[in-house]
Design a protein around this motif. Structure first.
Motif, short mmCIF file in Angstrom:
data_model
loop_
_atom_site.label_atom_id
_atom_site.label_comp_id
_atom_site.label_asym_id
_atom_site.label_seq_id
_atom_site.Cartn_x
_atom_site.Cartn_y
_atom_site.Cartn_z
N THR A 169 0.83 -1.21 0.00
CA THR A 169 0.00 0.00 0.00
C THR A 169 0.87 1.26 0.00
O THR A 169 0.59 2.21 -0.73
CB THR A 169 -0.95 0.00 1.21
OG1 THR A 169 -1.79 -1.16 1.13
CG2 THR A 169 -1.83 1.24 1.24
N GLU A 170 1.92 1.26 0.80
CA GLU A 170 2.84 2.41 0.80
C GLU A 170 3.51 2.56 -0.56
O GLU A 170 3.73 3.67 -1.03
CB GLU A 170 3.88 2.26 1.90
CG GLU A 170 3.32 2.48 3.29
CD GLU A 170 2.63 3.83 3.45
OE1 GLU A 170 3.21 4.86 3.07
OE2 GLU A 170 1.48 3.85 3.95
N TRP A 171 3.82 1.45 -1.20
CA TRP A 171 4.42 1.47 -2.54
C TRP A 171 3.45 2.12 -3.53
O TRP A 171 3.83 2.97 -4.33
CB TRP A 171 4.77 0.04 -2.95
CG TRP A 171 5.36 -0.13 -4.31
CD1 TRP A 171 6.49 0.44 -4.80
CD2 TRP A 171 4.86 -0.97 -5.35
NE1 TRP A 171 6.73 0.01 -6.09
CE2 TRP A 171 5.74 -0.86 -6.44
CE3 TRP A 171 3.76 -1.81 -5.46
CZ2 TRP A 171 5.55 -1.56 -7.64
CZ3 TRP A 171 3.57 -2.51 -6.64
CH2 TRP A 171 4.46 -2.38 -7.72
N VAL A 172 2.17 1.74 -3.43
CA VAL A 172 1.15 2.32 -4.32
C VAL A 172 0.98 3.80 -4.03
O VAL A 172 0.91 4.62 -4.95
CB VAL A 172 -0.20 1.57 -4.17
CG1 VAL A 172 -1.33 2.30 -4.88
CG2 VAL A 172 -0.07 0.14 -4.72
N ARG A 173 0.92 4.17 -2.75
CA ARG A 173 0.80 5.60 -2.38
C ARG A 173 1.94 6.42 -2.96
O ARG A 173 1.76 7.59 -3.29
CB ARG A 173 0.79 5.75 -0.86
CG ARG A 173 -0.52 5.52 -0.23
CD ARG A 173 -0.49 5.94 1.24
NE ARG A 173 -1.75 5.57 1.85
CZ ARG A 173 -1.88 4.94 3.00
NH1 ARG A 173 -0.81 4.65 3.72
NH2 ARG A 173 -3.06 4.63 3.46
#
Length: 192
Positions: free
Chosen positions: A167-171
């Motif tokens: 999720t942090e990667w996507v953000r």
């Protein structure tokens, strides 16, 4: 499949595609039935023949996307693992063989992944995780000798941890390479 069934499924497919296309340019809450119908080239009556509302379409779209996701693994995918026939190294699923298709899927479906993460209760994500646990991860943990009582806690740790990293990667716009993300996930799970 008869002609009417084929037409029904083609209309549903068009609406799935329309929703995914619209998610690339706007937030889910702002997408209307009218926009979906225009983008899919179907009438509103066709939409309501299939769904009660946009949330119903979203749930069915997620199911279709998951089906596509698991299809990427082919016969060697996690759902097709014959756990009894594999050695322990082959059952360690935090490897590029299993993580790369997952990260490819997430990168291609960023908005949908993020929406699934943010609204996991509405999307039925917990049900999906339960199914994965029963059919894949639980039997693997049993094979590794992990007590039944500890297995759900270990699964929560793995799933929430991996999903948190992704999720942090996507953000961050998927700016790190997938190999870098795999390395981070492995560092969190494997002893150095």
């Amino acid at each position: 499949m008869n002609k009417n069934e084929s037409k029904y499924f083609k209309s549903a497919e068009k609406m799935h595609t329309a929703l995914l296309t619209l998610l690339d340019s706007k937030d889910f809450e702002l997408i209307s039935v009218k926009e979906i119908c225009e983008n899919a080239g179907v009438n509103r009556s066709t939409f309501y023949l299939h769904y009660d509302n946009v949330n119903d379409l979203l749930q069915e779209t997620v199911e279709a996307v998951y089906k596509d996701f698991f299809g990427r693994f082919g016969a060697e995918g996690p759902g097709a693992l014959d756990i009894d026939e594999k050695n322990e190294d082959e059952l360690f699923l935090v490897t590029p063989k299993y993580l790369m298709p997952y990260l490819d899927f997430v990168e291609e479906n960023r908005k949908l992944f993020y929406l699934m993460y943010e609204k996991n209760e509405m999307m039925g994500a917990e049900k999906t995780y339960e199914t994965w646990f029963k059919t894949i991860f639980g039997p693997i943990l049993t094979r590794f000798g992990v007590p039944q009582k500890e297995q759900p806690l270990i699964m929560v740790f793995y799933l929430k941890g991996i999903i948190g990293v992704v999720t942090e990667w996507v953000r961050g716009g998927c700016s790190e390479s997938k190999d870098e993300i795999i390395s981070v996930i492995q560092k969190c799970i494997i002893k150095p």
